[in-house]
Design a protein around this motif. Structure first.
Motif, PDB file in Angstrom:
ATOM      1  N   THR A   1      40.080  28.467  48.029  1.00 44.76           N
ATOM      2  CA  THR A   1      40.159  29.651  48.892  1.00 44.76           C
ATOM      3  C   THR A   1      40.344  29.128  50.312  1.00 44.76           C
ATOM      4  OG1 THR A   1      38.704  30.913  47.457  1.00 44.76           O
ATOM      5  CG2 THR A   1      38.888  31.661  49.740  1.00 44.76           C
TER       6      THR A   1
ATOM      7  N   ILE B 267      37.739  26.294  50.853  1.00 44.23           N
ATOM      8  CA  ILE B 267      36.557  26.265  49.986  1.00 44.23           C
ATOM      9  C   ILE B 267      37.033  25.804  48.617  1.00 44.23           C
ATOM     10  CG2 ILE B 267      34.656  27.615  49.023  1.00 44.23           C
ATOM     11  CD1 ILE B 267      35.214  29.624  51.391  1.00 44.23           C
TER      12      ILE B 267
ATOM     13  N   PHE C 157      41.360  29.686  54.461  1.00 43.22           N
ATOM     14  CA  PHE C 157      41.559  30.491  55.666  1.00 43.22           C
ATOM     15  C   PHE C 157      42.306  29.610  56.680  1.00 43.22           C
ATOM     16  CE2 PHE C 157      37.616  31.821  53.675  1.00 43.22           C
ATOM     17  CZ  PHE C 157      37.673  33.211  53.709  1.00 43.22           C
TER      18      PHE C 157
ATOM     19  N   GLY D 161      28.547  29.297  46.908  1.00 43.30           N
ATOM     20  CA  GLY D 161      29.246  30.561  46.666  1.00 43.30           C
ATOM     21  C   GLY D 161      28.245  31.694  46.509  1.00 43.30           C
ATOM     22  N   GLY D 162      28.516  32.798  47.172  1.00 42.80           N
ATOM     23  CA  GLY D 162      27.591  33.921  47.127  1.00 42.80           C
ATOM     24  C   GLY D 162      27.505  34.562  45.760  1.00 42.80           C
ATOM     25  N   PHE D 163      28.581  34.515  45.001  1.00 42.81           N
ATOM     26  CA  PHE D 163      28.629  35.216  43.715  1.00 42.81           C
ATOM     27  C   PHE D 163      28.009  34.375  42.610  1.00 42.81           C
ATOM     28  CE2 PHE D 163      30.945  36.958  39.986  1.00 42.81           C
ATOM     29  CZ  PHE D 163      30.565  38.287  40.117  1.00 42.81           C
ATOM     30  N   LEU D 164      28.508  33.159  42.447  1.00 48.22           N
ATOM     31  CA  LEU D 164      27.973  32.290  41.378  1.00 48.22           C
ATOM     32  C   LEU D 164      26.696  31.586  41.812  1.00 48.22           C
ATOM     33  CD1 LEU D 164      31.218  30.600  39.970  1.00 48.22           C
ATOM     34  CD2 LEU D 164      29.933  32.528  39.044  1.00 48.22           C
TER      35      LEU D 164
ATOM     36  N   THR E 139      37.128  33.412  36.830  1.00 51.28           N
ATOM     37  CA  THR E 139      38.075  32.330  37.133  1.00 51.28           C
ATOM     38  C   THR E 139      37.878  31.918  38.580  1.00 51.28           C
ATOM     39  OG1 THR E 139      39.629  33.269  35.565  1.00 51.28           O
ATOM     40  CG2 THR E 139      40.510  31.685  37.141  1.00 51.28           C
ATOM     41  N   VAL E 140      37.562  30.653  38.783  1.00 50.24           N
ATOM     42  CA  VAL E 140      37.261  30.152  40.128  1.00 50.24           C
ATOM     43  C   VAL E 140      38.400  29.261  40.609  1.00 50.24           C
ATOM     44  CG1 VAL E 140      35.612  28.923  41.571  1.00 50.24           C
ATOM     45  CG2 VAL E 140      34.818  30.144  39.551  1.00 50.24           C
ATOM     46  N   GLY E 141      38.801  29.498  41.852  1.00 56.78           N
ATOM     47  CA  GLY E 141      39.750  28.598  42.519  1.00 56.78           C
ATOM     48  C   GLY E 141      41.130  28.650  41.914  1.00 56.78           C
TER      49      GLY E 141
ATOM     50  N   ASN F 235      29.574  24.649  46.201  1.00 54.45           N
ATOM     51  CA  ASN F 235      30.979  24.314  46.375  1.00 54.45           C
ATOM     52  C   ASN F 235      31.086  23.544  47.687  1.00 54.45           C
ATOM     53  OD1 ASN F 235      30.929  26.472  48.231  1.00 54.45           O
ATOM     54  ND2 ASN F 235      31.854  27.912  46.794  1.00 54.45           N
TER      55      ASN F 235
HETATM   56  P1  2BA Z   1      31.610  32.499  44.664  1.00 52.50           P
HETATM   57  O1  2BA Z   1      31.208  33.561  45.635  1.00 52.50           O
HETATM   58  O2  2BA Z   1      30.503  31.839  43.897  1.00 52.50           O
HETATM   59  O3  2BA Z   1      32.642  33.179  43.650  1.00 52.50           O
HETATM   60  C1  2BA Z   1      33.068  32.495  42.483  1.00 52.50           C
HETATM   61  C2  2BA Z   1      34.097  33.312  41.731  1.00 52.50           C
HETATM   62  O4  2BA Z   1      33.479  34.518  41.278  1.00 52.50           O
HETATM   63  C3  2BA Z   1      35.294  33.745  42.583  1.00 52.50           C
HETATM   64  O5  2BA Z   1      36.256  32.720  42.579  1.00 52.50           O
HETATM   65  C4  2BA Z   1      35.743  35.009  41.860  1.00 52.50           C
HETATM   66  O6  2BA Z   1      36.494  34.688  40.693  1.00 52.50           O
HETATM   67  C5  2BA Z   1      34.413  35.596  41.380  1.00 52.50           C
HETATM   68  N1  2BA Z   1      33.881  36.589  42.328  1.00 52.50           N
HETATM   69  C6  2BA Z   1      33.354  36.344  43.556  1.00 52.50           C
HETATM   70  N2  2BA Z   1      32.935  37.489  44.126  1.00 52.50           N
HETATM   71  C7  2BA Z   1      33.172  38.456  43.235  1.00 52.50           C
HETATM   72  C8  2BA Z   1      32.931  39.877  43.219  1.00 52.50           C
HETATM   73  N3  2BA Z   1      32.385  40.495  44.272  1.00 52.50           N
HETATM   74  N4  2BA Z   1      33.317  40.565  42.111  1.00 52.50           N
HETATM   75  C9  2BA Z   1      33.882  39.944  41.064  1.00 52.50           C
HETATM   76  N5  2BA Z   1      34.116  38.607  40.997  1.00 52.50           N
HETATM   77  C10 2BA Z   1      33.773  37.873  42.074  1.00 52.50           C
HETATM   78  P2  2BA Z   1      37.151  32.471  43.890  1.00 52.50           P
HETATM   79  O7  2BA Z   1      37.746  33.764  44.355  1.00 52.50           O
HETATM   80  O8  2BA Z   1      38.097  31.362  43.563  1.00 52.50           O
HETATM   81  O9  2BA Z   1      36.153  32.001  45.043  1.00 52.50           O
HETATM   82  C11 2BA Z   1      35.555  30.706  45.019  1.00 52.50           C
HETATM   83  C12 2BA Z   1      34.572  30.579  46.177  1.00 52.50           C
HETATM   84  O10 2BA Z   1      35.297  30.728  47.409  1.00 52.50           O
HETATM   85  C13 2BA Z   1      33.510  31.691  46.214  1.00 52.50           C
HETATM   86  O11 2BA Z   1      32.413  31.343  45.379  1.00 52.50           O
HETATM   87  C14 2BA Z   1      33.141  31.725  47.693  1.00 52.50           C
HETATM   88  O12 2BA Z   1      32.251  30.645  47.998  1.00 52.50           O
HETATM   89  C15 2BA Z   1      34.471  31.449  48.358  1.00 52.50           C
HETATM   90  N6  2BA Z   1      35.206  32.672  48.739  1.00 52.50           N
HETATM   91  C16 2BA Z   1      36.136  33.312  48.024  1.00 52.50           C
HETATM   92  N7  2BA Z   1      36.640  34.372  48.676  1.00 52.50           N
HETATM   93  C17 2BA Z   1      35.996  34.393  49.855  1.00 52.50           C
HETATM   94  C18 2BA Z   1      36.054  35.271  50.999  1.00 52.50           C
HETATM   95  N8  2BA Z   1      36.897  36.352  51.069  1.00 52.50           N
HETATM   96  N9  2BA Z   1      35.232  35.018  52.043  1.00 52.50           N
HETATM   97  C19 2BA Z   1      34.380  33.949  52.007  1.00 52.50           C
HETATM   98  N10 2BA Z   1      34.277  33.091  50.957  1.00 52.50           N
HETATM   99  C20 2BA Z   1      35.068  33.311  49.905  1.00 52.50           C
END
Ligand code: 2BA
Length: 107
Positions: free
Chosen positions: A95, A7, A97, A34-37, A90-92, A41
């Protein structure tokens, strides 16, 4: 054989795809969110032999930068909309698998 699911940010996706193709890997690009932002992506799928996994991981890593993004979420509560303080995350880079493939066929 492994399936590498990466991702990456939309900004880096073109460079990653080009690099993988130039190195003779097959790649499939999926638009994802992305589920958070809740921003767009890109999810890249690459099927490779086990011995190529570390090369692919390095190629992806070299093309992806980590960057700061900001969200200011409107919070809706009893018909009132409040804007929460902007949150920095901070993104990326990427990510990734790495998944075992039990069968692979082209028919
Ligand atoms: P998003 O879900 O939009 O998350 C963007 C960034 O927001 C993440 O960057 C992280 O810094 C933060 N974030 C996400 N969830 C969070 C939470 N529950 N609490 C606090 N901060 C949080 P990244 O870790 O670099 O992840 C970038 C993208 O990769 C994510 O976008 C998601 O689409 C994917 N991703 C990351 N980890 C994943 C996982 N374990 N399973 C599935 N998708 C994942």
């Amino acid at each position: 054989m492994k399936l590498i699911i990466g991702i990456v940010s939309r900004e880096d996706a073109g460079k990653v795809t080009k690099t993988l193709i130039e190195n003779n890997f097959f790649v499939t690009k999926l638009s994802s969110t992305g589920g958070f932002l809740r921003g767009g992506n890109v999810t890249l799928m690459t099927g490779v032999q086990d011995e190529s996994v570390s090369l692919v991981l390095n190629l992806i890593k070299d093309c992806c930068q980590s960057r700061k993004e900001y969200i200011s979420n409107p919070f809706i509560n009893e018909n009132k909309i409040e804007v929460l303080d902007s949150l920095e995350v901070t993104v990326g880079g990427a990510t990734i698998f790495v998944v075992d493939v039990c069968d692979f066929k082209k028919v």
